[in-house]
Design a protein around this motif. Structure first.
Motif, short mmCIF file in Angstrom:
data_model
loop_
_atom_site.label_atom_id
_atom_site.label_comp_id
_atom_site.label_asym_id
_atom_site.label_seq_id
_atom_site.Cartn_x
_atom_site.Cartn_y
_atom_site.Cartn_z
N PHE A 109 41.62 46.72 28.28
CA PHE A 109 41.85 45.50 28.21
C PHE A 109 40.56 44.55 28.48
O PHE A 109 40.27 44.75 29.54
CB PHE A 109 42.93 45.03 29.18
N GLU A 110 40.05 43.97 27.63
CA GLU A 110 38.96 43.07 27.80
C GLU A 110 39.05 41.52 27.52
O GLU A 110 39.75 41.00 26.75
CB GLU A 110 38.09 43.24 26.56
N ALA A 111 39.05 40.85 28.80
CA ALA A 111 39.23 39.37 28.95
C ALA A 111 38.58 38.49 27.84
O ALA A 111 37.53 38.44 27.46
CB ALA A 111 38.72 38.89 30.29
N GLY A 112 39.49 37.54 27.13
CA GLY A 112 39.09 36.59 26.37
C GLY A 112 38.78 35.31 27.12
O GLY A 112 38.16 34.44 26.40
N GLY A 113 38.86 34.92 28.49
CA GLY A 113 38.34 33.75 29.05
C GLY A 113 39.04 33.90 30.49
O GLY A 113 39.86 34.80 30.83
N PRO A 114 38.46 33.24 31.54
CA PRO A 114 38.71 33.16 32.82
C PRO A 114 40.39 33.03 33.19
O PRO A 114 40.80 33.28 34.19
CB PRO A 114 37.98 32.22 33.47
N GLY A 115 41.01 32.27 32.32
CA GLY A 115 42.31 32.03 32.62
C GLY A 115 43.36 32.99 32.14
O GLY A 115 44.53 32.88 32.29
N ALA A 116 43.12 34.17 31.52
CA ALA A 116 43.82 34.91 30.75
C ALA A 116 44.48 35.91 31.74
O ALA A 116 43.79 36.47 32.93
CB ALA A 116 43.04 35.56 29.71
N VAL A 117 45.39 36.74 31.43
CA VAL A 117 46.15 37.85 32.23
C VAL A 117 46.14 39.03 31.47
O VAL A 117 46.23 38.98 30.20
CB VAL A 117 47.54 37.53 32.48
N GLY A 118 45.56 40.25 31.91
CA GLY A 118 45.68 41.54 31.56
C GLY A 118 47.15 41.95 30.76
O GLY A 118 47.29 41.89 29.74
N VAL A 177 51.03 52.38 33.68
CA VAL A 177 49.59 52.15 33.09
C VAL A 177 49.03 53.44 33.62
O VAL A 177 48.79 53.33 34.83
CB VAL A 177 49.07 50.95 33.41
N ARG A 178 48.45 54.21 32.66
CA ARG A 178 47.55 55.23 33.16
C ARG A 178 46.25 55.40 32.18
O ARG A 178 46.26 55.31 31.04
CB ARG A 178 48.51 56.69 32.98
N GLY A 179 45.43 55.63 32.86
CA GLY A 179 43.98 55.98 32.41
C GLY A 179 43.38 54.78 31.71
O GLY A 179 42.62 54.85 30.81
N ALA A 180 43.86 53.40 32.06
CA ALA A 180 43.26 52.41 31.35
C ALA A 180 42.26 51.44 32.03
O ALA A 180 42.16 51.77 33.28
CB ALA A 180 44.54 51.45 31.05
N THR A 181 41.36 50.67 31.46
CA THR A 181 40.31 49.87 31.89
C THR A 181 40.62 48.38 31.73
O THR A 181 41.25 48.05 30.63
CB THR A 181 38.97 50.08 31.63
N PHE A 182 40.54 47.74 32.70
CA PHE A 182 40.32 46.14 32.69
C PHE A 182 39.20 45.43 32.98
O PHE A 182 38.72 45.91 33.99
CB PHE A 182 41.43 45.73 33.79
N THR A 183 38.51 45.00 31.99
CA THR A 183 37.08 44.45 32.08
C THR A 183 36.96 42.90 31.70
O THR A 183 37.77 42.27 31.04
CB THR A 183 36.10 45.26 31.37
N GLY A 184 36.07 42.33 32.53
CA GLY A 184 36.02 41.03 32.12
C GLY A 184 36.71 39.98 33.30
O GLY A 184 37.31 40.58 34.06
N SER A 185 36.53 38.79 33.07
CA SER A 185 36.87 37.74 33.99
C SER A 185 38.44 37.33 33.83
O SER A 185 38.55 36.05 33.69
CB SER A 185 36.01 36.36 34.17
N PHE A 186 39.39 38.25 33.66
CA PHE A 186 40.52 37.85 33.84
C PHE A 186 41.05 37.17 35.15
O PHE A 186 40.62 37.41 36.25
CB PHE A 186 41.41 39.28 33.72
N ARG A 187 42.11 36.11 35.06
CA ARG A 187 42.58 35.50 36.41
C ARG A 187 43.28 36.52 36.95
O ARG A 187 42.96 36.73 38.28
CB ARG A 187 43.25 34.45 35.64
N ARG A 188 44.05 37.49 36.25
CA ARG A 188 44.72 38.40 36.93
C ARG A 188 44.71 39.68 36.04
O ARG A 188 45.16 39.57 34.72
CB ARG A 188 46.11 37.95 37.23
#
Length: 482
Positions: free
Chosen positions: A163-172, A183-194
């Motif tokens: 999951f790659e953030a589209g903006g600072p207000g977004a949620v993954g 959720v297994r083996g996933a990555t969250f990158t970027g400035s998600f709010r949460r």
């Protein structure tokens, strides 16, 4: 002979008829398969040889009335939005198969669930808005304005992908009250709010990494399990839980304002580590917690561990390099076992304590405080404290300090190398110490003001025997030794 033959015939023939009448169960039919290739032109029927060029057309057609359909997407870009009917599976070719949307509409709506595999979902308000059973395998989300995945009800399972953030207000991933998620083996990158927002949901995250979300997990009510999770690069609480239950197993938060912050929540588990928190590694308010093997390496002005009005059990705590305090407890109850607090500093010279306890009920067994800028253990404001097998070394101001109606009972206490006395009792503070070893403390064994109810009782003292008093003499210092 004839009777024998007739009997054999009657016994055999019905058996043969019965066997012939049984229909062997066949293998369950798999999903019908359809192929799509955005680069294809000309007549199409959805076969491998003559694929559709439009995903919307493939989703609308049901080959032979099949209940389930697997749609194969060749590399290419497919403009949405799309509605995924129940029983549909979308299987792409990895990074090359891109479903994209514009504006605020979700790229895919899946009201009846479905399977997505080997795809990229790009743009849109939400990448996926789903209900029912949803499975994502190696799916990547990027550039969504509102959030990547929303599941208000139903079951979500994520295997791999990112999951790659589209903006600072977004949620993954947003989970509603009727949702259950793995959720297994996933990555969250970027400035998600949460990174993951769970509201009264049930969720399990395993082998997941967060790099950049302001808060990796924001939980309200419900129950969440984090196992083998790493968090870094955010500016707010790494993990936040309110009124829910959070279980931690091998979780590390690097940076962030707080490693873990809770309000009226329940915490359990083992193996939580906070590294370089701006304020505190662990901050609990009105919560219940039972944690093992907690580590705080470096923390800011709220100390390593901050407890307010909480019922807490900590076994195997290590705090190193905290500013102001190793552990503070205000109101509530604390049981602390096997703790090591080292290299505690202070910014203004008025803190740096190992344990700083106010109006709290505390039991400690197996504590080491070493190189504290303040006091090894400070109890104040009516705290009731029991210390067993405690070692305090190189605490600049004192070893144990009781003031303002605090009562401290210590059995098996060692105080070495204090810049002040080993023991301090002021302002109606009471100390009862048995089996104490005191050596090389700059101001001797005891300092007491002997005003009001202030009192010190010593039993089985060895090492340093100097008593230093302030105020009205030594009347409040006594010995219980035979």
């Amino acid at each position: 002979m004839l009777r024998c033959l007739l009997m054999i015939w009657f016994l055999t023939f019905p058996a043969c008829r019965a066997t012939a009448g049984v229909i062997a169960p066949g293998e369950p039919a798999g999903p019908a398969e359809v192929w799509v290739d955005a680069a294809r032109r000309g007549a199409a029927d959805g076969s491998r040889e003559r694929p559709f060029s439009s995903l919307s057309e493939a989703l609308a057609r049901v080959p032979g009335g099949a209940a389930s359909v697997r749609v194969h997407l060749a590399p290419g870009r497919y403009p949405g939005p799309f509605v995924l009917p129940a029983g549909r599976e979308l299987v792409g070719a990895g990074e090359g198969s891109v479903l994209y949307g514009a504006g605020t509409e979700p790229v895919i709506r899946a009201p009846g669930g479905g399977l997505l595999k080997g795809l990229v979902l790009e743009g849109g308000g939400w990448g996926l808005d789903a209900a029912g059973p949803v499975r994502l395998e190696a799916v990547r989300f990027r550039g969504q304005g509102t959030g990547a995945v929303r599941v208000e009800t139903g079951q979500l399972k994520v295997v791999g992908g990112g999951f790659e953030a589209g903006g600072p207000g977004a949620v993954g991933v947003l989970l509603g009250g009727g949702a259950r998620a793995e959720v297994r083996g996933a990555t969250f990158t970027g400035s998600f709010r949460r990174g993951v927002e769970a509201r009264d949901a049930q969720a399990e995250l395993e082998s997941v990494s967060f790099r950049g979300p302001l808060t990796a997990l924001y939980q309200e009510a419900g129950r969440v399990l984090l196992r083998h999770v790493s968090v870094e690069g955010g500016s707010e609480a790494g993990l936040f839980v309110q009124r829910g239950t959070l279980r931690l197993e091998d979780v590390t938060v690097t940076g962030h304002e707080f490693g873990l912050q809770s309000m009226k929540a329940t915490l359990e588990g083992r193996g939580f580590t906070s590294v370089r928190a701006v304020r505190a590694g662990l901050a609990l308010v009105g919560s219940q917690a039972e944690l093992e093997d907690t580590v705080v390496l470096g923390s800011g002005g709220f100390g390593g561990v901050s407890l307010v009005a909480s019922e807490t059990v900590l076994r195997g705590l290590r705090v190193d390099g905290a500013q102001e305090y190793g552990l503070t407890a205000t109101r509530g109850r604390l049981r602390l076992e096997r703790a090591i607090l080292t290299r505690l500093t202070t910014s203004d010279g008025d803190a740096g304590d190992g344990l700083h306890l106010r109006d709290a009920r505390v039991e400690v067994e197996g504590l080491v405080v070493r190189e504290a800028a303040g006091v090894g253990v400070l109890a104040a404001q009516g705290s009731e404290v029991v210390l067993r097998e405690v070692s305090l070394e190189s605490c600049r101001e004192a070893g144990v300090w009781a003031e303002t109606l605090a009562r401290v009972t210590a059995v098996g206490l060692e105080v070495r190398g204090s810049g002040g006395p080993a023991l301090v009792a002021l302002e109606d503070g009471v100390l009862r110490v048995d089996a104490v070893l005191a050596r090389d403390n700059a101001a001797g064994l005891v300092m007491a003001d002997c005003q009001g109810a202030t009192g010190v009782t010593l039993g089985r003292v060895s090492g340093q025997g100097v008593v230093r008093e302030t105020g009205a003499g030594l009347a409040c210092v006594s010995s219980s030794s035979p």
